[in-house]
Structures are given as C-alpha cells and as structure tokens.
Design a protein around this motif. Sequence first.
Motif, short mmCIF file in Angstrom:
data_model
loop_
_atom_site.label_atom_id
_atom_site.label_comp_id
_atom_site.label_asym_id
_atom_site.label_seq_id
_atom_site.Cartn_x
_atom_site.Cartn_y
_atom_site.Cartn_z
N THR A 72 1.21 -45.88 3.26
CA THR A 72 1.76 -46.29 1.96
C THR A 72 3.20 -45.80 1.82
OG1 THR A 72 -0.44 -46.12 1.02
CG2 THR A 72 1.38 -46.18 -0.52
N GLN A 73 3.46 -44.58 2.22
CA GLN A 73 4.81 -44.02 2.14
C GLN A 73 5.78 -44.79 3.05
OE1 GLN A 73 5.91 -41.80 0.02
NE2 GLN A 73 7.97 -42.04 0.84
N ARG A 74 5.33 -45.14 4.22
CA ARG A 74 6.19 -45.88 5.16
C ARG A 74 6.50 -47.27 4.63
NH1 ARG A 74 3.62 -44.40 11.07
NH2 ARG A 74 4.13 -42.19 10.99
N ILE A 75 5.52 -47.92 4.02
CA ILE A 75 5.76 -49.26 3.46
C ILE A 75 6.74 -49.18 2.30
CG2 ILE A 75 4.67 -51.17 2.21
CD1 ILE A 75 2.22 -50.74 4.00
N GLN A 76 6.60 -48.17 1.45
CA GLN A 76 7.54 -47.99 0.33
C GLN A 76 8.95 -47.71 0.85
OE1 GLN A 76 5.77 -44.93 -2.06
NE2 GLN A 76 4.34 -46.35 -3.06
N ASN A 77 9.05 -46.90 1.88
CA ASN A 77 10.37 -46.63 2.47
C ASN A 77 10.97 -47.89 3.09
OD1 ASN A 77 10.24 -43.96 1.72
ND2 ASN A 77 9.54 -43.24 3.72
N LEU A 78 10.14 -48.75 3.61
CA LEU A 78 10.60 -49.98 4.24
C LEU A 78 11.23 -50.91 3.19
CD1 LEU A 78 10.05 -51.20 7.25
CD2 LEU A 78 8.62 -52.76 5.97
N PHE A 79 10.60 -51.00 2.01
CA PHE A 79 11.13 -51.88 0.98
C PHE A 79 12.25 -51.25 0.14
CE2 PHE A 79 7.01 -54.02 1.68
CZ PHE A 79 7.51 -55.28 1.93
#
Length: 83
Positions: A72-79
């Motif tokens: 979840t953290q990685r996806i948020q950082n991606l966007f």
Amino acid sequence: MRKINDTMNRLAVAAYVKGGRMRKKLADVLTRKEGEGFVDTALKILISVVVGALLLAGLYALFKDTILPTLTQRIQNLFNYQG
C-alpha cells in the motif's frame, strides 16, 4: 535362405498387423465426438479467478487490515511522485 525368407515374412506380417492397429486407433481418435472445448476451459478459468478474488476479499474482511502494508505504501508513493 529359407530362414531369412521366414524372418522377413514374419516381420512383414507383424508390421501389417501393427499398421492396422494404428490405423484403427487413429480412426477412433478422429471420430470421437466428446472433448474439452474452449468454452469449458474459459469457464474453468473464470470460476478460478472469481473464487480466488472471493478468497482474497474474505481474508481482507477477516483481518480488517491491509495484509500487505508495504505494498500500500509503495503504491501511494508511486502515485505521489514529485519528480
């Protein structure tokens, strides 16, 4: 000479019999009406995907939390990429 002739005759008869068996087996395979079609396979795949999604949703509901918090953290950082 007779021994060679008998051996050759025996081998020729054996080859003829095996050829007839193979021909019959091939004809049986080609005339069969049953089989697994594309619709059956697609339906099996669709059912597996739906069951897998339901299982995953059940796990999320059971634990009431994100199962993979780093994802979840990685996806948020991606966007939220700032450049």
